[in-house]
Scaffold this active site. Structure first.
Site, short mmCIF file in Angstrom:
data_model
loop_
_atom_site.label_atom_id
_atom_site.label_comp_id
_atom_site.label_asym_id
_atom_site.label_seq_id
_atom_site.Cartn_x
_atom_site.Cartn_y
_atom_site.Cartn_z
N ASP A 55 0.79 -1.24 0.00
CA ASP A 55 0.00 0.00 0.00
C ASP A 55 0.82 1.29 0.00
OD1 ASP A 55 -1.95 -1.91 0.32
OD2 ASP A 55 -2.62 -1.25 2.29
N HIS A 78 -0.56 5.14 0.97
CA HIS A 78 -0.06 5.90 2.12
C HIS A 78 0.60 7.20 1.69
CE1 HIS A 78 0.27 1.99 4.75
NE2 HIS A 78 -0.86 2.07 4.07
N ASP A 112 -2.45 -8.33 -5.69
CA ASP A 112 -3.82 -7.86 -5.62
C ASP A 112 -3.86 -6.38 -5.28
OD1 ASP A 112 -4.66 -7.30 -2.61
OD2 ASP A 112 -3.45 -9.12 -2.57
N GLU A 146 -6.99 -3.51 -3.63
CA GLU A 146 -8.35 -3.33 -3.14
C GLU A 146 -8.96 -2.01 -3.62
OE1 GLU A 146 -10.12 -4.75 1.03
OE2 GLU A 146 -8.66 -3.13 1.20
N GLU A 162 -7.98 4.96 -4.46
CA GLU A 162 -6.74 5.44 -3.85
C GLU A 162 -5.55 5.24 -4.80
OE1 GLU A 162 -6.93 5.33 0.90
OE2 GLU A 162 -7.26 3.36 0.00
N TYR A 207 -18.68 -0.87 2.59
CA TYR A 207 -17.24 -1.10 2.62
C TYR A 207 -16.73 -1.46 1.22
CZ TYR A 207 -17.79 -1.88 7.73
OH TYR A 207 -18.08 -1.77 9.07
#
Length: 998
Positions: free
Chosen positions: A712, A716, A787, A789, A793, A871
Site C-alpha cells: 500500500d 499511504h 492484488d 483493493e 486510492e 465497505y
C-alpha cells in the site's frame, strides 16, 4: 458467497463425489464473531463420458478408450496395437476443507445436485461462470475463512521411465505420430481454488480512524496585511503540457539524512542474484522469492509455478498452465445482502500442470534463483545439484506468447499433468533453425513445442514420448524450448506461432511523451533467440483500445482468455505504441469533472457555509490527528486539512482563514519531514525503499497495513505528496526551505519512480504499465498473485504525482501523472468498475459493479476489513477528489447507486452510518449534486458530524457538491484554461473570529 462444488472440468468423467464440509461451502464467509458453528454435508453426483482418441498414421484405425468412474482403479491400454477398446474404471476424488465461524446456530443441511460436463472443452469466450449450488449466512462483519477446494478428478500418471539412452529415442519423419505406450486412466485436471482471503500482512482495521473531532480552541486569524508574499503567487491551472520524455529522473541523491538506514529487513532476498537495478517488491513474479517459492506467477495469458516435486507430474521443473473461461470456479450464488451480481466470487484453479519444462538432472536437491528483476520481467533459474550454471533459465515477460526455457546442457523432460495422447513431429520452421512438435493433450487441446538448438547438427529425431505424461529430449542439450497453447477453433494459430517461433523477449523498456492534451507511451522488448523473427506478444483489452495505428498492423486473430483480464490478443511486433488522446491536463485542486472542467466559483450561500465549516474544522487539533502512529492515517489527515485550506482560500475566498490553517498544517507536516512522528520512516537498504519502522524488532507484518512489507505505499504516500503540493501552492517559498522538497520527492521515488538507474529506489514500484493500474501487495507470498483493493486510492496516488509535479516545477512528473491517470481511467473501466455492458469480466460477476479485491487469479467482492456493501463499494470511492469523476463516470455511479444505495438498492443510503455515509453522499454529487449539497449543508436536517470519516471534511464536501452543480454561482465555473483562485479575497474581521458550523 459459496464455491464448494466441482465447477469445472477439462475432461469428461463419470464419477460420484461426496464432499464433507464443516462449514457452509462459501468462497468467503462473513460473520460477527459469534462462536456458534454450522455444518453442511453435500453429496454431489456428476455424470459424463470420456473419449480419448490417439491419432495413428493411416491406415491404422482409430484407437479409443472409454472410462466409467466408480471408485479407484488403474487402466493400461496398449495404444501401439492396431485396435484397442476398453471400458474400465478411473480414479476420481474431490475434497473440500473449510474452517470458519458464522453467526448462526448449529445445524445440518443435506444437498444433492447433478451436473453434466461436455465431452471436450472449448476456448469459450462466454463470460458466464459455471453454476454451483451453495448457501450464505445472513451475517455482517468480516471473518477470515481458511479453505482450499480440490476440484475435478485426480489420477496418477504412470511415469516409470525417467532416463532413456539417446539411441533408444524413436525415429520420426515429418507428420509421424508417436502415441503413448504407457497410458493412464484419464486426463488430470485437478486444481485448487482458494476461497478465502490470505490475511497475512493485512490488518482488519477500517481505512480511516473513526473518532469525531471537535474544535479544541478558538482560532486567532492572521492579519494578511502584515504578511508579505502570502498566498498563491501563481495559478495552479494549466491547459497544455509539452514533455518529450516523461521518464527522466526526479532526484538522484540519497534520502534526507533524518531518514536513517537499516539493513535488516524482515524478508530475506531468497535466491535473488546480485544486480545493479534496485530490487522490485510488488511485481508479478515476487512469489518466486517468497515463502517456499512454489506459488504461481501470472504472465497472462499463462501462469507458471515451480513444481518442486509436487503436483501430478512430481516434476522439479517449471509448470505452465492456461485456464479456459469455463474452468473458472464461482461462488454459485449471490449473497443478497452484499452482492448485486449473480456471484460474489470467481477464481481460476491453481496447480493444473498443463505442460512442464524440466530436465532429467533436476531433483529434490535443485534450487531456484532469480536475476534481472525489472518492472516487466525476470529470469528464473533452475539449478541442478552441484551445477555451476543454470540447468534451465526461464526469461519471464508479461504478455509473452511462448513460455521459453533456455537449456544449458541438461536433458530436456517435457511433462504434463493432464496427459499426452500423442506427439507429432511437424517439421522445421525458420529455415531449419527451429523445429516444431505438436503435443495433443487428454483435455482436447494441442500445445506446440518449438525447439531451437544451439548445435547446428541437431537431430530432429531427438524427442520421444515415453509415457502419457513425459517427453524426453537428448542429453547435453543446449538451446531453447518454447511452449504455446493452440486456441480451440482456431484456423491459423499455428501459422501465427510459426512466424514468431524461435524468438523470445527477455525484458522490456518504456518511453513516453505528452504534447498538448495528448500522451503516448511505447513498450519495447529486448529480443533473443532467432532475432530475425518478429516477436509475438499478448495484449490485454485496454491495450487493444489504445493501440496506435502504427502498431495495429500486427494484430492477429489468435486469442487466449486470461484469468481476470478478459481475452488476450496476440500482436506481432517488437514494440507497441499506445495513445491516450484526452489527458486531464486542466484538472487541478478544484472540484473537476470532464463536462465542467475546474470549478472555483460557487454561490454566496455556499461560500458562507464553506467558511463556517472551514473555521470549525481548522479549530480542531491538527497535530493530534496527524500523528496517530500510522503513516496511512497520518497522511489522510494531512491531506484532509490541506484540502480544507485550499478550499477556504480559493473557493470561499477567505485568505486569512486559509493562511491561519496553513501555519498549523506546516507544523504538522514538518514533524513528518523531520521524522519525529510516533513510528518513523527508515530507508531499507535490502530492497531499496522508504518503509515504516513498525514491523522491525518483532513487529507483525500487518503493522500499518503492512507498510514495512511494501504493502500500500502508493495509498499511504499519495496523501503526503498531495498535502505537500497544496502547501507549496499556498506558500511557494516552502518548497526551497530545508528538506521539504527532497523528503516529498523521496516518497514519490519510492512508489512512482521514473527511471531504472536510481541508486536508491526501483522503477515504478506500485504502478504496472502492462496492466494499467497498481498492485498493492508487497513482500508476502500469496496463492492468487498480486492484488489491489482500492482503485480510487490508486488514482489518488497518480493525481498526487501530477499535482506535486505541477507545483514543484517538474513538468515531466506532471505529464507522467496525467498519462497514468488516463491509463487508469481506461483500465479500471474494464477490470475494476463495471458498467452493465462490460464484456471483459464474467457476466455473472459484473452486476456487483466493483471488483472488491482484484487478484491476478481471482476477483472477490469483499474487503480485507469487512463485508458490508458500503465497505466493498466505498473503498472504490474514497477519497472523493478531482480525479474521482475521471474514473467514476456518471453512468457508472448511477448504475452502482441504483443497485446498492438508492431506494430500491441492497442497502439504501439512509441505513448506512458512520463515515461511510459521508463517503456515499459525496459520491452522489457526481449524479445528484443538489441532494448531496443539501445533505452536507444540513438543509434537510440529516447531517451529523460523525458522518465524516477521519480523512474527510464538511468543508470540502460542501465545495465539491456545490461546484458540481449543487450550489454554483451564476457565472459559476472556471472553464478549461481559465485562471484559478482569482476571486474576491476576504480579510480577517471580527465576524471571522466567531465562525462556527451552523
Amino acid at each position: 458467497m459459496s464455491s464448494s462444488q466441482v465447477l469445472f472440468s477439462t475432461t469428461t468423467v463419470t464419477s460420484e463425489v461426496t464432499v464433507e464440509s464443516q462449514s457452509p461451502p462459501g468462497s468467503y464467509v462473513s460473520g460477527n464473531t459469534n462462536s456458534s458453528t454450522s455444518t453442511l454435508n453435500v453429496a454431489a453426483q456428476q455424470t459424463s463420458s470420456l473419449s480419448l482418441t490417439s491419432t495413428i498414421p493411416s491406415p491404422s484405425p482409430t484407437i479409443s478408450s472409454s472410462a466409467v468412474a466408480t471408485s479407484t482403479a488403474a487402466v493400461s491400454s496398449d495404444l501401439s496395437s492396431p485396435s484397442v477398446s476398453s471400458d474400465t474404471s478411473v480414479t476420481s476424488s474431490a475434497s473440500v476443507s473449510f474452517s470458519s465461524q458464522v453467526s448462526s446456530s448449529t445445524s445440518t443441511v443435506s444437498t444433492t445436485s447433478q451436473s453434466s460436463a461436455a465431452a471436450q472443452p472449448t476456448a469459450s469466450t462466454s463470460p458466464a461462470i459455471a453454476p454451483s449450488p451453495g448457501s450464505n449466512g445472513n451475517t455482517t462483519n468480516t471473518e477470515t475463512v481458511t479453505s482450499t477446494e480440490a476440484l475435478s478428478s485426480t489420477t496418477t500418471l504412470i511415469n516409470t521411465i525417467t532416463t532413456v539412452p539417446d539411441v533408444s529415442l524413436t525415429s520420426l519423419t515429418t507428420s509421424e505420430v508417436q502415441s503413448a505406450t504407457i497410458s493412464v486412466t484419464q486426463a488430470n485436471t485437478t486444481g485448487a481454488v482458494h476461497t478465502s482471503l490470505e490475511t497475512s500482512g493485512h490488518t482488519s482495521a477500517l481505512p480511516f480512524p473513526t473518532p469525531v473531532f471537535n474544535a479544541t480552541s478558538t482560532l486567532s486569524l492572521v492579519q494578511t496585511s502584515t504578511l508579505t508574499g502570502a498566498g498563491p503567487t501563481a495559478t495552479a491551472n494549466v491547459t497544455t503540457i509539452q514533455a518529450g520524455n516523461i521518464f527522466v529522473a526526479i532526484q538522484t541523491d540519497a534520502p534526507p539524512s533524518q531518514v536513517t538506514s537499516r539493513g535488516d529487513h524482515p524478508v530475506p532476498t531468497l535466491g535473488i542474484q546480485q544486480q545493479q537495478e534496485r530490487l522490485q517488491t510488488n511485481k508479478f513474479y515476487a512469489n518466486f522469492f517468497l515463502g517456499d517459492q512454489t506459488a504461481g506467477t501470472w504472465t497472462h495469458p499463462y501462469s507458471v509455478a515451480w513444481s518442486k516435486g509436487a503436483g501430478e507430474t512430481g516434476s522439479w521443473g517449471l509448470a505452465v498452465s492456461h485456464i479456459e473461461r469455463d474452468q473458472l470456479a464461482g461462488s454459485g450464488s449471490r449473497n443478497p445482502s452484499l452482492d448485486a451480481g449473480d456471484v460474489g466470487f470467481f477464481a481460476a484453479p491453481v496447480g493444473i500442470q498443463s505442460m512442464v519444462l524440466s530436465a532429467a538432472e533436476l531433483d529434490a536437491n535443485s534450487t531456484l534463483t532469480t536475476d534481472s528483476l525489472t518492472s516487466f520481467s525476470v529470469n528464473v533459474n533452475l539449478m541442478a545439484r552441484g551445477a555451476q550454471n543454470p540447468t534451465i533459465t526461464f526469461p519471464l515477460v508479461q504478455g509473452m506468447a511462448f513460455i521459453t526455457g533456455s537449456y544449458g546442457g541438461g536433458t530436456p523432460m517435457l511433462q504434463s499433468g493432464i496427459g499426452i495422447t500423442n506427439l507429432t513431429y511437424a517439421g522445421a520452421v525458420v529455415g531449419n533453425t527451429t523445429y516444431k512438435y505438436r503435443a495433443s493433450l487428454h483435455d482436447g487441446f494441442d500445445w506446440l513445442i518449438y525447439v531451437t538448438p544451439a548445435n547446428a547438427f541437431y537431430n530432429e529425431n531427438s524427442f520421444t514420448l515415453l509415457t502419457t505424461g513425459e517427453i524426453q529430449g537428448p542429453s547435453g542439450f543446449g538451446g531453447h524450448i518454447q511452449l504455446a497453447k493452440v486456441p480451440a477453433n482456431s484456423t491459423d494459430a499455428e501459422t501465427v506461432y510459426d512466424a514468431s517461433a524461435g524468438a523470445y523477449p527477455t525484458t522490456a523498456s518504456i518511453s513516453g511523451s505528452v504534447s498538448g492534451t495528448s500522451g503516448s507511451y511505447s513498450i519495447s522488448w529486448t529480443k533473443a533467440g532467432v532475432t530475425s523473427q518478429q516477436l509475438l506478444m499478448f495484449a490485454l483489452p485496454h491495450h487493444m483500445e489504445s493501440l496506435a495505428y502504427e502498431s495495429s498492423g500486427g494484430i492477429t486473430d489468435v486469442q487466449l482468455i486470461t484469468t481476470t483480464k478478459g481475452m488476450a490478443t496476440a500482436i506481432r511486433g517488437d514494440s507497441w505504441t499506445l495513445d491516450e488522446p484526452n489527458l486531464p491536463i486542466d484538472m487541478s485542486f478544484a472540484p473537476w469533472s470532464p463536462e465542467l472542467g475546474s470549478v472555483v466559483s460557487v454561490s454566496a450561500a455556499a461560500e458562507d457555509a464553506i467558511n463556517a465549516a472551514g473555521y470549525a474544522e481548522l479549530s480542531q487539533n491538527i497535530s493530534q490527528q496527524t500523528n496517530v502512529g500510522s503513516l496511512y492515517y497520518d497522511g489522510k489527515a494531512l491531506a484532509k486539512f490541506a484540502t480544507i485550506i485550499y478550499t477556504v482560500n480559493d473557493i470561499a475566498n477567505n485568505k486569512s482563514l486559509a493562511l491561519t490553517g496553513l501555519a498549523l498544517l506546516e507544523t504538522a507536516f514538518a514533524l513528518h519531514v523531520n521524522n519525529q512522528m510516533q513510528i518513523p520512516i527508515v530507508y531499507d537498504t535490502v530492497w531499496g525503499g522508504a518503509v515504516s519502522a513498525g514491523s522491525y524488532n518483532g513487529g507483525s507484518s500487518g503493522v500499518d497495513f503492512g507498510n514495512t512489507y511494501y504493502n500500500d505505499h502508493h495509498f499511504h504516500y499519495g496523501y503526503f505528496v498531495y498535502a505537500a503540493a497544496v502547501i507549496g501552492y499556498m506558500r511557494p517559498a516552502w518548497l526551497s526551505e530545508g528538506s521539504n522538497a527532497a523528503w516529498t520527492n523521496m516518497l514519490v521515488r519510492d512508489y512512482a519512480n521514473s527511471v531504472t538507474d536510481d541508486e536508491f529506489f526501483p522503477f515504478q514500484r506500485m504502478f504496472d504499465w502492462y496492466h494499467g493500474h497498481s498492485w498493492a501487495h508487497g513482500l508476502i507470498e500469496t496463492a492468487d498473485g498480486k492484488d489491489q483493493e482500492s482503485s480510487s486510492e490508486d488514482t489518488m496516488a497518480s493525481y498526487a504525482v501530477k499535482m506535486w509535479g505541477r507545483i514543484s516545477g517538474d513538468v515531466n512528473m506532471e505529464a507522467r501523472g496525467n498519462l497514468m491517470l488516463s491509463v487508469q481511467q481506461r483500465s479500471l473501466q474494464h477490470y475494476y468498475l463495471y458498467l452493465g455492458n462490460n464484456t471483459v469480466e464474467p457476466a455473472d460477476f459484473i452486476g456487483n459493479k466493483v471488483a472488491g479485491i482484484l487478484f491476478e487469479n481471482k476477483i472477490d467482492h469483499t474487503t480485507y476489513f469487512g463485508a458490508e456493501p458500503e465497505y466493498i463499494q466505498g473503498i472504490h470511492m474514497l477519497p472523493q477528489m478531482p480525479c474521482s469523476t475521471l474514473t467514476r463516470s456518471k453512468e457508472f455511479v448511477q448504475q452502482e447507486w441504483d443497485a446498492y444505495f438508492g431506494p430500491q438498492g441492497i442497502k439504501p443510503v439512509e441505513q448506512v452510518g458512520g463515515g461511510w455515509r459521508g463517503i456515499l453522499m459525496a459520491n452522489l454529487a457526481t449524479i445528484d449534486p443538489v441532494s448531496s449539497y443539501k445533505f452536507f449543508s444540513n438543509s434537510t436536517g440529516e447531517f451529523e458530524v460523525d458522518y465524516l470519516d477521519g480523512g474527510a471534511s464538511q468543508t470540502w464536501y460542501l465545495a465539491w457538491s456545490a461546484a458540481l452543480g449543487g450550489s454554483q454561482a451564476g457565472s459559476g465555473k472556471v472553464r478549461r484554461g481559465a485562471a484559478e483562485g482569482q476571486g474576491r479575497r476576504r480579510t480577517a474581521t471580527a465576524a471571522d473570529e466567531k465562525m462556527r458550523v451552523g
